[in-house]
Design a protein around this motif. Structure first.
Motif, PDB file in Angstrom:
ATOM      1  N   GLN A 104      -9.916  32.312 -63.479  1.00 29.38           N
ATOM      2  CA  GLN A 104     -11.203  32.670 -62.350  1.00 29.38           C
ATOM      3  C   GLN A 104     -11.339  34.128 -62.540  1.00 29.38           C
ATOM      4  OE1 GLN A 104     -12.957  30.293 -60.875  1.00 29.38           O
ATOM      5  NE2 GLN A 104     -14.244  31.485 -59.902  1.00 29.38           N
ATOM      6  N   LYS A 107     -12.804  34.691 -65.654  1.00 30.30           N
ATOM      7  CA  LYS A 107     -14.366  34.128 -65.649  1.00 30.30           C
ATOM      8  C   LYS A 107     -15.128  35.193 -64.999  1.00 30.30           C
ATOM      9  CE  LYS A 107     -16.864  30.480 -63.900  1.00 30.30           C
ATOM     10  NZ  LYS A 107     -17.075  29.098 -63.461  1.00 30.30           N
ATOM     11  N   GLU A 108     -14.615  35.676 -63.823  1.00 29.11           N
ATOM     12  CA  GLU A 108     -15.415  36.706 -63.322  1.00 29.11           C
ATOM     13  C   GLU A 108     -15.856  37.848 -64.032  1.00 29.11           C
ATOM     14  OE1 GLU A 108     -13.678  37.460 -59.421  1.00 29.11           O
ATOM     15  OE2 GLU A 108     -14.022  35.564 -58.585  1.00 29.11           O
ATOM     16  N   GLU A 109     -14.861  38.300 -64.669  1.00 26.34           N
ATOM     17  CA  GLU A 109     -14.906  39.482 -65.484  1.00 26.34           C
ATOM     18  C   GLU A 109     -15.616  39.268 -66.523  1.00 26.34           C
ATOM     19  OE1 GLU A 109     -10.999  40.556 -66.800  1.00 26.34           O
ATOM     20  OE2 GLU A 109     -10.325  41.416 -64.926  1.00 26.34           O
ATOM     21  N   ILE A 110     -15.274  37.875 -67.179  1.00 25.13           N
ATOM     22  CA  ILE A 110     -16.364  37.410 -68.301  1.00 25.13           C
ATOM     23  C   ILE A 110     -17.981  37.314 -67.907  1.00 25.13           C
ATOM     24  CG2 ILE A 110     -16.796  35.580 -69.868  1.00 25.13           C
ATOM     25  CD1 ILE A 110     -13.894  35.075 -70.257  1.00 25.13           C
ATOM     26  N   GLU A 111     -17.982  36.950 -66.662  1.00 23.93           N
ATOM     27  CA  GLU A 111     -19.294  36.611 -66.102  1.00 23.93           C
ATOM     28  C   GLU A 111     -19.885  38.144 -65.971  1.00 23.93           C
ATOM     29  OE1 GLU A 111     -19.246  34.705 -62.673  1.00 23.93           O
ATOM     30  OE2 GLU A 111     -19.171  32.607 -63.452  1.00 23.93           O
ATOM     31  N   THR A 112     -19.032  39.058 -65.629  1.00 25.93           N
ATOM     32  CA  THR A 112     -19.632  40.598 -65.370  1.00 25.93           C
ATOM     33  C   THR A 112     -19.833  41.206 -66.869  1.00 25.93           C
ATOM     34  OG1 THR A 112     -18.104  40.755 -63.390  1.00 25.93           O
ATOM     35  CG2 THR A 112     -19.097  42.680 -64.375  1.00 25.93           C
ATOM     36  N   GLN A 114     -20.627  39.473 -69.334  1.00 28.93           N
ATOM     37  CA  GLN A 114     -21.681  38.761 -69.975  1.00 28.93           C
ATOM     38  C   GLN A 114     -22.889  39.100 -69.339  1.00 28.93           C
ATOM     39  OE1 GLN A 114     -21.599  34.334 -69.150  1.00 28.93           O
ATOM     40  NE2 GLN A 114     -23.058  33.740 -70.468  1.00 28.93           N
ATOM     41  N   HIS A 115     -22.925  39.482 -67.955  1.00 33.09           N
ATOM     42  CA  HIS A 115     -24.023  40.056 -67.332  1.00 33.09           C
ATOM     43  C   HIS A 115     -24.431  41.634 -68.095  1.00 33.09           C
ATOM     44  CE1 HIS A 115     -26.404  42.288 -64.277  1.00 33.09           C
ATOM     45  NE2 HIS A 115     -26.873  41.217 -64.190  1.00 33.09           N
TER      46      HIS A 115
END
Length: 411
Positions: A104, A107-112, A114-115
């Protein structure tokens, strides 16, 4: 799991059935004996069947118990195994929960990330579009540069051609100027020599004029015959007039432009011999003319007249009076677009040391005072002016002199 019925319950059931059958026998009347017997038979049959069934049931019950015991041991083992696996699963679940928590977070880091990547992709897309726009502009500018390059190369080629042409023109002009300068130097030298020799040669007739004038005056005072002196005076005057005419011809040849025209050579030969009859002793030699040029040619008639007159006149003038047969042969023909004039004679000839100077101004190849030394010089400057040449060939064996003039003829 459903447990099988035990032996006591089965015995109770059989007992109950027997009691019911006995009660039925005593209750019913004798009329129904057949029915009773049948019932007893049925009862006995039922008891037998129940006995057999009971035996089977007891045997099955034991097997079932053994099987249940086996199954219970298996269940216990399985339960223990399941408990161990359950504990392992709990541990794994905890690990999974930690991994899920870590995932998780990642994921947040990846989402960040990714953003950020999407933002960077957007920036890169904008930059790429800008680059494409710049590339289109560069392609357009490159096309313009290529066109300009082609134009420059074309201009350079033209300029190179012009430069080469100019360089060739400069070289040609330099050669012309050098040639003109050499001609000018030669003309100046000839002019200096011409003035010096003209003054020197004219001084002789003038001195004779003065001497004869004084002698005539003395003879006249003494009342003597002066006719012989007057004849000498007239001869000197004619000699001086002839020299002045030749000097005038030299000037005219050098100064006036060439004026070619269509004319037949026979007409020029006629005028040449008409003039020579009054100046030379044509009867002293045999003149043979062979002219193979029967059609009109493009040439300056006055210049051709002077060449023929001087060459034929010299051949006649310097004949050998000691020879019985005195001849002059004139041959005129066209060879390779050149008019070739050959004048050969068997006159007094030319010494070897005289050949180099025979075409010089005022040069006389003979000790005999028969001319001012201008004839061959005039032939040389005329042929040179007409882009031709003149040569001398003397045979010591045959004692024959040949002058050959070659002049280009335009179609």
């Amino acid at each position: 799991m459903v447990q099988p019925a035990n032996g006591s319950a089965l015995q109770a059931s059989v007992f109950t059935a027997q009691s019911a059958a006995i009660g039925y026998l005593f209750v019913n009347t004798p009329e129904n004996i057949t029915d009773i017997i049948q019932s007893i038979f049925i009862l006995l049959l039922s008891v037998g069947i129940f006995g057999i069934a009971f035996s089977f049931i007891s045997l099955g019950s034991k097997r079932i118990r053994r099987h249940n015991d086996y199954l219970e041991s298996l269940v216990k083992d399985r339960t223990k195994t399941l408990e161990e696996k359950h504990n392992q699963l709990k541990l794994q679940n905890e690990d999974y929960r930690e991994a899920i928590a870590l995932i998780q977070e990642q994921k947040e880091e990846i989402e960040t990330a990714q953003h950020d990547v999407l933002q960077k992709n957007k920036d890169l897309t904008e930059a790429f579009e800008e680059i494409l726009s710049q590339n289109e502009l560069l392609d357009y500018e490159r096309a313009k540069l290529e066109q300009a390059k082609r134009i420059i190369q074309s201009q350079n080629t033209k300029l190179l051609g012009i430069a080469r042409s100019l360089d060739q023109q400069v070289q040609d002009r330099t050669k012309e100027l050098s040639h003109s300068n050499n001609l000018l130097l030669e003309k100046n030298k000839e002019l200096d020599e011409f003035i010096y020799k003209s003054a020197h040669d004219l001084r002789g007739p003038i001195a004779r004029f003065k001497g004869l004038s004084q002698l005539i005056q003395m003879e006249y005072d003494q009342k003597s015959d002066i006719s012989a002196h007057l004849e000498h005076l007239n001869h000197s005057a004619n000699h001086m007039d002839n020299m002045l005419k030749r000097l005038s011809n030299v000037y005219e040849i050098s100064a006036r432009p060439i004026t070619p025209q269509k004319i037949k050579i026979d007409l020029i030969l006629d005028t040449v011999f008409d003039r020579l009859k009054g100046e030379e002793n044509l009867d002293a030699v045999t003149v043979d003319v062979n002219n193979t040029v029967n059609h009109p040619i493009q040439i300056d008639p006055s210049l051709l007249h002077l060449i023929l007159k001087n060459l034929i006149g010299n051949a006649v003038r310097f004949h050998d009076p000691l020879k019985l047969k005195r001849w002059v042969k004139v041959n005129i023909e066209i060879v390779d677009k050149n008019m070739v004039i050959n004048v050969k004679d068997n006159g007094i000839g030319i010494k070897k040391e005289q050949k180099e100077n025979i075409f010089d101004l005022f040069y006389v190849g003979s000790e005999l005072p028969k001319g001012p030394g201008l004839g061959l010089y005039i032939c040389k400057i005329i042929t040179k002016k007409l882009n031709g040449n003149i040569t001398l060939n003397y045979s010591d064996i045959e004692k024959e002199t040949e002058f050959k003039a070659s002049i280009p003829i335009k179609a």
